[in-house]
Design a protein around this motif. Structure first.
Motif, PDB file in Angstrom:
ATOM      1  N   ARG A 142      -4.271 -13.857   5.599  1.00 38.00           N
ATOM      2  CA  ARG A 142      -3.093 -14.520   6.141  1.00 38.00           C
ATOM      3  C   ARG A 142      -2.457 -13.654   7.215  1.00 38.00           C
ATOM      4  N   SER A 143      -1.643 -14.272   8.042  1.00 36.71           N
ATOM      5  CA  SER A 143      -0.990 -13.530   9.114  1.00 36.71           C
ATOM      6  C   SER A 143       0.085 -12.644   8.552  1.00 36.71           C
ATOM      7  N   ASN A 144       0.544 -11.693   9.374  1.00 40.94           N
ATOM      8  CA  ASN A 144       1.538 -10.724   8.930  1.00 40.94           C
ATOM      9  C   ASN A 144       2.905 -11.357   8.772  1.00 40.94           C
ATOM     10  N   HIS A 145       3.222 -12.401   9.525  1.00 39.81           N
ATOM     11  CA  HIS A 145       4.582 -12.943   9.469  1.00 39.81           C
ATOM     12  C   HIS A 145       4.766 -13.966   8.364  1.00 39.81           C
ATOM     13  N   GLN A 201       5.135 -10.731   4.738  1.00 40.89           N
ATOM     14  CA  GLN A 201       4.648 -10.347   3.424  1.00 40.89           C
ATOM     15  C   GLN A 201       3.837  -9.050   3.406  1.00 40.89           C
ATOM     16  N   GLU A 202       3.549  -8.479   4.572  1.00 41.33           N
ATOM     17  CA  GLU A 202       2.818  -7.213   4.612  1.00 41.33           C
ATOM     18  C   GLU A 202       3.743  -6.015   4.805  1.00 41.33           C
ATOM     19  N   ALA A 203       5.046  -6.248   4.933  1.00 42.14           N
ATOM     20  CA  ALA A 203       5.995  -5.144   5.111  1.00 42.14           C
ATOM     21  C   ALA A 203       6.084  -4.316   3.829  1.00 42.14           C
ATOM     22  N   ALA A 204       6.222  -3.007   3.968  1.00 43.10           N
ATOM     23  CA  ALA A 204       6.253  -2.100   2.811  1.00 43.10           C
ATOM     24  C   ALA A 204       7.685  -1.747   2.427  1.00 43.10           C
TER      25      ALA A 204
END
Length: 329
Positions: free
Chosen positions: A30-33, A108-111
């Motif tokens: 899936r995309s990062n956003h 959803q990829e933010a830490a």
């Protein structure tokens, strides 16, 4: 770094990889956003209150129902507006309809720093130990010293342990989850057999890479794996999975996801986590869990960064209300 803190890190890393090791569902890139996942048809075993054990899963074509298209657009608009208003600097959302429904992910990829969210994988490790060592949950441990004098919580529950008293492992688990008690967590970690924690890695085929040196290392999507594993009954026994979610449904924190749900009959099995970083003038507040209401069951995880815990709690409540109004009524 002390042996016990290494153990705690191992528990976190074990559970961090559970969704990948078990390979319970095929995950599409899936995309990062933001993203919406494929529709899935699942056969599940009934007869439980909190879990819904998966028996078979089949992916169909990538179809976005109108309600989900609208929800995704509204969530993105809300997140953008909240950040524009300065109520939060970063927001990540992971929504998953657990009744054969789709997935929505925003940043959803933010830490983030999971903080007290890591008490859920500790819970999983304790229940795994009880499966191999029956009676472990009833075993008592004396609380005769402060386990972590450096830990300072910003959101504190009024219930606390008393030095000199003895507590069963189940009581400690309930205090750790329901009241987010850091001393209960510390006593649990001191009494989990380290060899068994390592064995969990071996069972899942996960190599321990070592202790991470940064606080922000977990994404909202990956954290949601813990709750999917409990709901699907794929790692712990069905009885232990059911008990784990029942305990999580008693969490006293009610300013996040629960504040956005106006149905008194709804249940929310969830855990919050908070971390204050005054050196960079940043607060982090997260709330993640499963909502059971009106025959609908969905997973919602929200992680936030900002400058004020109260504002971040209101942001999570706004997101929860939007999701509940769209799919929970």
């Amino acid at each position: 770094m002390s042996k016990r803190y290494l153990v705690l890190a191992l528990v976190a890393l074990v559970s961090f990889g559970l969704g990948f090791g078990l390979n319970e569902l095929v995950r599409t890139k899936r995309s990062n956003h933001n993203a919406v996942g494929p529709v899935k048809v699942e056969k599940r075993q009934s007869g439980f209150k909190f879990i819904n054990p998966i028996l078979e899963c089949q992916s169909l074509q990538n179809v976005e129902p109108p309600t989900i298209i609208k929800l995704k657009a509204d969530l993105n608009a809300l997140v953008d507006q909240v950040k524009k208003d300065g109520k939060a600097t970063q927001i990540s959302v992971y929504f998953r309809d657990l009744n054969n429904g789709p997935i929505i992910g925003i940043d959803q990829e933010a830490a983030y720093a999971p903080a007290s969210l890591l008490k859920v994988p500790i819970l999983i490790a304790v229940f795994k130990e009880d499966e191999t060592n029956p009676g472990f949950l009833q075993k008592k441990f004396k609380y005769d010293h402060v386990t972590d004098p450096t830990m300072q919580a910003n959101i504190v529950d009024s219930v606390s342990m008393k030095l000199g008293n003895s507590y069963s492992m189940l009581d400690l688990v309930e205090r750790m989850i329901i009241h987010s008690d850091n001393e209960a967590k510390g006593l649990i970690v001191e009494n989990i057999p380290e060899a068994n924690l390592v064995q969990v890695h071996k069972e899942l085929g996960i190599v321990v890479p070592g202790v991470r040196g940064v606080s922000d290392f977990m994404t909202v999507r990956d954290y949601s794996t813990f709750f999917r594993i409990l709901y699907n009954g794929t790692y712990l026994t069905h009885e232990h999975s059911e008990l784990a979610l029942e305990i999580l449904s008693k969490t006293t924190f009610n300013k996040g996801i629960k504040a956005g749900i106006d149905d008194p009959l709804a249940l929310v099995a969830h855990k919050f986590g908070e971390r204050g970083l005054p050196e960079i003038n940043q607060m982090q507040l997260h709330d993640c869990g499963i909502v059971y209401c009106n025959g609908h069951t969905y997973l919602l995880s929200v992680m936030t960064k900002g400058k004020d815990f109260d504002q971040l709690a209101k942001v999570i409540a706004q997101i929860s209300k939007l999701v509940f109004d769209r799919v929970g009524r």
